[in-house]
Write a protein that holds these residues in place. Sequence first.
Motif, PDB file in Angstrom:
ATOM      1  N   THR A 114     170.607  11.517  65.460  1.00 30.68           N
ATOM      2  CA  THR A 114     169.699  11.309  64.329  1.00 30.68           C
ATOM      3  C   THR A 114     168.383  12.077  64.496  1.00 30.68           C
ATOM      4  OG1 THR A 114     168.714   9.269  65.200  1.00 30.68           O
ATOM      5  CG2 THR A 114     170.673   9.027  63.802  1.00 30.68           C
ATOM      6  N   VAL A 115     168.329  13.012  65.457  1.00 36.14           N
ATOM      7  CA  VAL A 115     167.142  13.886  65.562  1.00 36.14           C
ATOM      8  C   VAL A 115     167.112  14.935  64.443  1.00 36.14           C
ATOM      9  CG1 VAL A 115     166.610  13.751  68.043  1.00 36.14           C
ATOM     10  CG2 VAL A 115     168.243  15.458  67.217  1.00 36.14           C
ATOM     11  N   GLY A 116     168.116  14.879  63.549  1.00 34.46           N
ATOM     12  CA  GLY A 116     168.273  15.928  62.527  1.00 34.46           C
ATOM     13  C   GLY A 116     167.020  16.296  61.747  1.00 34.46           C
ATOM     14  N   ALA A 117     166.233  15.285  61.344  1.00 33.64           N
ATOM     15  CA  ALA A 117     165.037  15.584  60.540  1.00 33.64           C
ATOM     16  C   ALA A 117     164.037  16.403  61.362  1.00 33.64           C
ATOM     17  CB  ALA A 117     164.400  14.292  60.050  1.00 33.64           C
ATOM     18  N   LEU A 118     163.967  16.108  62.654  1.00 34.88           N
ATOM     19  CA  LEU A 118     163.062  16.870  63.531  1.00 34.88           C
ATOM     20  C   LEU A 118     163.602  18.271  63.802  1.00 34.88           C
ATOM     21  CD1 LEU A 118     162.068  13.975  65.872  1.00 34.88           C
ATOM     22  CD2 LEU A 118     160.419  15.561  64.858  1.00 34.88           C
ATOM     23  N   VAL A 119     164.916  18.371  63.986  1.00 35.11           N
ATOM     24  CA  VAL A 119     165.531  19.686  64.203  1.00 35.11           C
ATOM     25  C   VAL A 119     165.216  20.579  62.991  1.00 35.11           C
ATOM     26  CG1 VAL A 119     167.737  20.929  64.419  1.00 35.11           C
ATOM     27  CG2 VAL A 119     167.396  18.782  65.666  1.00 35.11           C
ATOM     28  N   LYS A 120     165.321  19.986  61.807  1.00 33.68           N
ATOM     29  CA  LYS A 120     165.067  20.732  60.569  1.00 33.68           C
ATOM     30  C   LYS A 120     163.597  21.157  60.496  1.00 33.68           C
ATOM     31  CE  LYS A 120     166.009  20.143  55.716  1.00 33.68           C
ATOM     32  NZ  LYS A 120     166.099  19.114  54.691  1.00 33.68           N
ATOM     33  N   ARG A 136     152.995  15.065  61.489  1.00 37.98           N
ATOM     34  CA  ARG A 136     154.329  15.297  60.920  1.00 37.98           C
ATOM     35  C   ARG A 136     155.407  14.840  61.922  1.00 37.98           C
ATOM     36  NH1 ARG A 136     157.250  15.229  56.731  1.00 37.98           N
ATOM     37  NH2 ARG A 136     158.896  16.775  56.604  1.00 37.98           N
ATOM     38  N   ILE A 137     155.238  15.231  63.169  1.00 37.31           N
ATOM     39  CA  ILE A 137     156.215  14.833  64.190  1.00 37.31           C
ATOM     40  C   ILE A 137     156.246  13.313  64.310  1.00 37.31           C
ATOM     41  CG2 ILE A 137     156.652  14.841  66.705  1.00 37.31           C
ATOM     42  CD1 ILE A 137     156.009  17.819  66.661  1.00 37.31           C
ATOM     43  N   HIS A 138     155.079  12.720  64.306  1.00 38.49           N
ATOM     44  CA  HIS A 138     154.995  11.275  64.428  1.00 38.49           C
ATOM     45  C   HIS A 138     155.738  10.589  63.282  1.00 38.49           C
ATOM     46  CE1 HIS A 138     153.416   7.618  66.091  1.00 38.49           C
ATOM     47  NE2 HIS A 138     153.175   7.220  64.844  1.00 38.49           N
ATOM     48  N   SER A 139     155.562  11.084  62.079  1.00 38.47           N
ATOM     49  CA  SER A 139     156.218  10.411  60.957  1.00 38.47           C
ATOM     50  C   SER A 139     157.735  10.645  60.987  1.00 38.47           C
ATOM     51  CB  SER A 139     155.594  10.820  59.613  1.00 38.47           C
ATOM     52  OG  SER A 139     156.153  12.023  59.166  1.00 38.47           O
ATOM     53  N   LEU A 140     158.170  11.832  61.397  1.00 39.59           N
ATOM     54  CA  LEU A 140     159.621  12.092  61.458  1.00 39.59           C
ATOM     55  C   LEU A 140     160.290  11.320  62.594  1.00 39.59           C
ATOM     56  CD1 LEU A 140     159.683  15.922  60.685  1.00 39.59           C
ATOM     57  CD2 LEU A 140     160.390  14.061  59.169  1.00 39.59           C
ATOM     58  N   LEU A 141     159.538  11.023  63.645  1.00 45.08           N
ATOM     59  CA  LEU A 141     160.099  10.245  64.765  1.00 45.08           C
ATOM     60  C   LEU A 141     160.612   8.882  64.284  1.00 45.08           C
ATOM     61  CD1 LEU A 141     157.779  10.745  67.868  1.00 45.08           C
ATOM     62  CD2 LEU A 141     160.245  11.147  67.767  1.00 45.08           C
ATOM     63  N   GLY A 142     160.001   8.382  63.236  1.00 44.88           N
ATOM     64  CA  GLY A 142     160.415   7.095  62.662  1.00 44.88           C
ATOM     65  C   GLY A 142     161.823   7.141  62.082  1.00 44.88           C
ATOM     66  N   LEU A 143     162.340   8.340  61.865  1.00 43.76           N
ATOM     67  CA  LEU A 143     163.694   8.465  61.305  1.00 43.76           C
ATOM     68  C   LEU A 143     164.761   8.592  62.395  1.00 43.76           C
ATOM     69  CD1 LEU A 143     162.902  11.052  58.474  1.00 43.76           C
ATOM     70  CD2 LEU A 143     163.416   8.617  58.171  1.00 43.76           C
ATOM     71  N   VAL A 144     164.316   8.652  63.656  1.00 43.72           N
ATOM     72  CA  VAL A 144     165.260   8.875  64.757  1.00 43.72           C
ATOM     73  C   VAL A 144     165.666   7.542  65.385  1.00 43.72           C
ATOM     74  CG1 VAL A 144     165.613  10.048  66.969  1.00 43.72           C
ATOM     75  CG2 VAL A 144     164.158  11.102  65.231  1.00 43.72           C
ATOM     76  N   ASP A 145     166.911   7.163  65.196  1.00 40.83           N
ATOM     77  CA  ASP A 145     167.444   5.978  65.877  1.00 40.83           C
ATOM     78  C   ASP A 145     168.948   5.898  65.669  1.00 40.83           C
ATOM     79  OD1 ASP A 145     168.084   3.625  67.043  1.00 40.83           O
ATOM     80  OD2 ASP A 145     166.595   2.408  65.970  1.00 40.83           O
ATOM     81  N   TYR A 146     169.678   6.165  66.742  1.00 39.67           N
ATOM     82  CA  TYR A 146     171.140   6.175  66.627  1.00 39.67           C
ATOM     83  C   TYR A 146     171.700   4.828  66.184  1.00 39.67           C
ATOM     84  CZ  TYR A 146     170.941   4.051  71.267  1.00 39.67           C
ATOM     85  OH  TYR A 146     170.678   3.213  72.314  1.00 39.67           O
ATOM     86  N   ALA A 147     170.923   3.739  66.402  1.00 30.98           N
ATOM     87  CA  ALA A 147     171.400   2.420  65.978  1.00 30.98           C
ATOM     88  C   ALA A 147     171.506   2.339  64.455  1.00 30.98           C
ATOM     89  CB  ALA A 147     170.470   1.340  66.502  1.00 30.98           C
ATOM     90  N   ASP A 148     170.891   3.274  63.767  1.00 32.13           N
ATOM     91  CA  ASP A 148     170.961   3.284  62.298  1.00 32.13           C
ATOM     92  C   ASP A 148     172.217   3.965  61.761  1.00 32.13           C
ATOM     93  OD1 ASP A 148     168.584   1.930  62.090  1.00 32.13           O
ATOM     94  OD2 ASP A 148     167.364   3.757  61.974  1.00 32.13           O
ATOM     95  N   ILE A 149     173.079   4.437  62.665  1.00 31.36           N
ATOM     96  CA  ILE A 149     174.376   4.962  62.209  1.00 31.36           C
ATOM     97  C   ILE A 149     175.327   3.771  62.177  1.00 31.36           C
ATOM     98  CG2 ILE A 149     176.231   6.633  62.640  1.00 31.36           C
ATOM     99  CD1 ILE A 149     174.257   8.059  64.597  1.00 31.36           C
TER     100      ILE A 149
END
Length: 345
Positions: A114-120, A136-149
């Motif tokens: 789920t690092v996809g948004a940061l990779v992009k 920006r990095i801080h806000s995108l970090l909030g989207l990273v969590d494999y438990a959300d799959i």
Amino acid sequence: MTKSFLIILCVLLAVSFSACSNSVATPYENEEFAMGTIIRQRIYHDNAEDISRQVIDRIRKIEDRMTINKAGGEINKLNSSAGKSFVELSEDTLFVLNKAKEISELSQGAFDITVGALVKEWDISSGNSVVPSQERIHSLLGLVDYADIIIDKSGSRAKLENTGQIVDLGGIAKGFAGDEAIKVYRENGVQSAFISLGGNIVALGGKPDGNSWKIGIRDPRGAEDSYIGIVSVKDKAIVSSGDYERFFERDGVRYHHILDPKTGYPADSGLIGTTIISDFSIDADALSTAAFVLGLEKGMDLIKKFDGVEAVFITDDKKVYITEGLKGIFEFEGTGNGYEYVEKG
Ligand code: AMP
Ligand code: MG
């Protein structure tokens, strides 16, 4: 993406070979572009050309399902439905998602698709990358969590919990494809072959003369054909990750493509390269990325959790470490390039 980390050092000494009627002394070799990289096959079989086509067709199918660079695939649908709905997925994609989650858990999130948004956002390979702002990095970090799959096994569906979440299989999909290629070889009665997917190597059997394949592990700071050591293997996957594969430099800092899901920045663990040797390349692929993020000590601890999985670690001060099981299999050759082999107690 190119991952030309490994080079095949030894061309076959095809003097005598097994009694198998389908084995041939001269290899069939083929190069194709797929999954954003060069796919090289070497097959010893009298129907090798046809078999190589079957492999490429299989790889293209996997690419279509898992890429985020072309419209219409399953991972693209999963990403565009994030926070909204479940998406029907093929067995292939579900298998890779399950494996990714498993390695995420075992690596305590060092590997996280789920690092996809940061990779992009980092867009490392674009050629005109800029360092994102800390906010920006801080806000995108909030989207990273494999438990959300969320994987709904019975229905063969999956969902991403939150809007904006992006799955990126760049750290694992080629590994899966390598294992599937070996399946195609086996189904066709091939006993000796290897495939390189941008440097992810998977070897079937040994060389036709019965000897092991000898695979060079690239010098992360040297030319593509320079190496720090050789592993001798049969029936193994050899997969590397490193900070030299894709990167850009700004103000003397190297920003590479393997992100630390805890910080949102390129992993800065003291390693410049990791190589994993294991039975399945999907494991090797995910683990090489995970170990790179974790660093030497924690990376070693992670690898020790897996039976039959071995690793080579290269630190930024040019020290080379191997796991116990590689003794006798790995030959250090890095002295001339300024590397030092370190025995770990
Ligand atoms: P690899 O070359 O196999 O180490 O994978 C690197 C690729 O995986 C990157 O180009 C990204 O697409 C993706 N990626 C980057 N960081 C991570 C991470 N921490 N976990 C999972 N995938 C990642
Ligand atoms: Mg990987």
